[in-house]
Write a protein that holds these residues in place. Sequence first.
Motif, PDB file in Angstrom:
ATOM      1  N   LEU A  47     -64.175-103.651   3.303  1.00 10.12           N
ATOM      2  CA  LEU A  47     -63.058-103.225   2.459  1.00 10.12           C
ATOM      3  C   LEU A  47     -62.847-101.720   2.570  1.00 10.12           C
ATOM      4  CD1 LEU A  47     -60.953-104.127   0.385  1.00 10.12           C
ATOM      5  CD2 LEU A  47     -62.680-103.733  -1.387  1.00 10.12           C
ATOM      6  N   HIS A  48     -63.933-100.971   2.570  1.00 13.16           N
ATOM      7  CA  HIS A  48     -63.838 -99.513   2.702  1.00 13.16           C
ATOM      8  C   HIS A  48     -63.208 -99.135   4.043  1.00 13.16           C
ATOM      9  CE1 HIS A  48     -65.858 -95.465   3.488  1.00 13.16           C
ATOM     10  NE2 HIS A  48     -64.846 -95.241   2.691  1.00 13.16           N
ATOM     11  N   ALA A  49     -63.573 -99.838   5.090  1.00 15.34           N
ATOM     12  CA  ALA A  49     -62.988 -99.562   6.409  1.00 15.34           C
ATOM     13  C   ALA A  49     -61.475 -99.797   6.393  1.00 15.34           C
ATOM     14  CB  ALA A  49     -63.651-100.433   7.478  1.00 15.34           C
ATOM     15  N   MET A  50     -61.030-100.823   5.673  1.00 11.17           N
ATOM     16  CA  MET A  50     -59.589-101.093   5.582  1.00 11.17           C
ATOM     17  C   MET A  50     -58.878-100.036   4.730  1.00 11.17           C
ATOM     18  SD  MET A  50     -59.137-105.197   5.264  1.00 11.17           S
ATOM     19  CE  MET A  50     -60.605-105.666   4.366  1.00 11.17           C
ATOM     20  N   LEU A  51     -59.561 -99.561   3.707  1.00 15.66           N
ATOM     21  CA  LEU A  51     -58.971 -98.537   2.838  1.00 15.66           C
ATOM     22  C   LEU A  51     -58.926 -97.173   3.518  1.00 15.66           C
ATOM     23  CD1 LEU A  51     -60.681 -99.391  -0.552  1.00 15.66           C
ATOM     24  CD2 LEU A  51     -58.220 -99.313  -0.171  1.00 15.66           C
ATOM     25  N   GLY A  52     -59.965 -96.875   4.296  1.00 12.12           N
ATOM     26  CA  GLY A  52     -60.095 -95.538   4.862  1.00 12.12           C
ATOM     27  C   GLY A  52     -60.451 -94.557   3.753  1.00 12.12           C
ATOM     28  N   GLY A  53     -60.505 -93.319   4.062  1.00 14.42           N
ATOM     29  CA  GLY A  53     -60.805 -92.307   3.046  1.00 14.42           C
ATOM     30  C   GLY A  53     -62.279 -92.277   2.677  1.00 14.42           C
ATOM     31  N   ARG A  54     -62.548 -91.568   1.596  1.00 17.14           N
ATOM     32  CA  ARG A  54     -63.930 -91.393   1.150  1.00 17.14           C
ATOM     33  C   ARG A  54     -64.393 -92.612   0.358  1.00 17.14           C
ATOM     34  NH1 ARG A  54     -65.302 -87.125  -2.316  1.00 17.14           N
ATOM     35  NH2 ARG A  54     -63.805 -88.087  -3.703  1.00 17.14           N
ATOM     36  N   LEU A  55     -65.649 -92.946   0.501  1.00 19.18           N
ATOM     37  CA  LEU A  55     -66.218 -94.065  -0.237  1.00 19.18           C
ATOM     38  C   LEU A  55     -66.097 -93.843  -1.737  1.00 19.18           C
ATOM     39  CD1 LEU A  55     -67.753 -96.686  -0.531  1.00 19.18           C
ATOM     40  CD2 LEU A  55     -69.876 -95.433  -0.085  1.00 19.18           C
ATOM     41  N   ARG A  60     -64.977 -96.040  -9.692  1.00 20.11           N
ATOM     42  CA  ARG A  60     -64.484 -95.606 -10.997  1.00 20.11           C
ATOM     43  C   ARG A  60     -65.569 -94.721 -11.627  1.00 20.11           C
ATOM     44  NH1 ARG A  60     -60.349 -98.063 -13.312  1.00 20.11           N
ATOM     45  NH2 ARG A  60     -61.279 -97.933 -15.383  1.00 20.11           N
ATOM     46  N   THR A  61     -65.385 -93.434 -11.506  1.00 21.45           N
ATOM     47  CA  THR A  61     -66.397 -92.481 -11.962  1.00 21.45           C
ATOM     48  C   THR A  61     -66.453 -92.356 -13.480  1.00 21.45           C
ATOM     49  OG1 THR A  61     -64.845 -90.645 -11.725  1.00 21.45           O
ATOM     50  CG2 THR A  61     -66.277 -91.136  -9.828  1.00 21.45           C
ATOM     51  N   TYR A  82     -72.824 -98.318  -2.097  1.00 17.88           N
ATOM     52  CA  TYR A  82     -72.457 -99.712  -1.835  1.00 17.88           C
ATOM     53  C   TYR A  82     -73.293-100.660  -2.691  1.00 17.88           C
ATOM     54  CZ  TYR A  82     -69.653 -98.509   2.299  1.00 17.88           C
ATOM     55  OH  TYR A  82     -68.690 -98.021   3.148  1.00 17.88           O
ATOM     56  N   GLU A  83     -74.588-100.414  -2.766  1.00 23.18           N
ATOM     57  CA  GLU A  83     -75.488-101.256  -3.577  1.00 23.18           C
ATOM     58  C   GLU A  83     -75.080-101.204  -5.049  1.00 23.18           C
ATOM     59  OE1 GLU A  83     -77.923-103.360  -2.805  1.00 23.18           O
ATOM     60  OE2 GLU A  83     -77.944-102.961  -0.652  1.00 23.18           O
ATOM     61  N   ALA A  84     -74.730-100.025  -5.522  1.00 20.81           N
ATOM     62  CA  ALA A  84     -74.338 -99.876  -6.928  1.00 20.81           C
ATOM     63  C   ALA A  84     -73.067-100.668  -7.225  1.00 20.81           C
ATOM     64  CB  ALA A  84     -74.140 -98.403  -7.268  1.00 20.81           C
ATOM     65  N   ILE A  85     -72.081-100.590  -6.346  1.00 17.15           N
ATOM     66  CA  ILE A  85     -70.831-101.335  -6.564  1.00 17.15           C
ATOM     67  C   ILE A  85     -71.097-102.838  -6.501  1.00 17.15           C
ATOM     68  CG2 ILE A  85     -68.485-101.773  -5.754  1.00 17.15           C
ATOM     69  CD1 ILE A  85     -68.579 -98.941  -4.464  1.00 17.15           C
ATOM     70  N   LEU A  91     -67.596-100.893 -11.313  1.00 17.62           N
ATOM     71  CA  LEU A  91     -67.454 -99.578 -10.689  1.00 17.62           C
ATOM     72  C   LEU A  91     -66.333 -99.526  -9.652  1.00 17.62           C
ATOM     73  CD1 LEU A  91     -71.218 -98.674 -10.190  1.00 17.62           C
ATOM     74  CD2 LEU A  91     -69.603 -97.533 -11.722  1.00 17.62           C
ATOM     75  N   LEU A  92     -65.869-100.669  -9.207  1.00 21.05           N
ATOM     76  CA  LEU A  92     -64.850-100.709  -8.160  1.00 21.05           C
ATOM     77  C   LEU A  92     -63.476-100.360  -8.724  1.00 21.05           C
ATOM     78  CD1 LEU A  92     -64.431-101.414  -5.135  1.00 21.05           C
ATOM     79  CD2 LEU A  92     -63.827-103.710  -5.903  1.00 21.05           C
TER      80      LEU A  92
END
Length: 117
Positions: A47-55, A60-61, A82-85, A91-92
């Motif tokens: 999913l991150h690869a499809m989104l691009g940008g920073r992890l 959700r900080t 990744y483990e935390a999400i 957190l996503l």
Amino acid sequence: MITIYHNPRCSKSRAACDLVSAAKAKEPVEVIEYLKQPFSVDQLRALHAMLGGRLRDMIRTGESEYTELGLDATGVTDDQLYEAIAGHPVLLQRPIVVRDGRAVIGRPTENVAALLG
């Protein structure tokens, strides 16, 4: 196929679902409530690869889990994030809409409109 990673309690997530419905896309739509069906680490990487940008843009900080897990500390690795999400799907960022191998975070909803356009 359009996939929406959705939290029904989130107004932005509901707006993204409405936007996809209103677009009357000719393709099927799958709505996944990611709090009930959490991602694996491998799925999050894809999913991150499809989104691009920073992890960290996927995270959700402002959630209490972010601080409780020490994710705000320097030196936290991508693997730890990744483990935390995966372990705490709240957190996503939401919603996330995927289409044709590309993904956007639906904040603002104009991101979703651009993906559908």
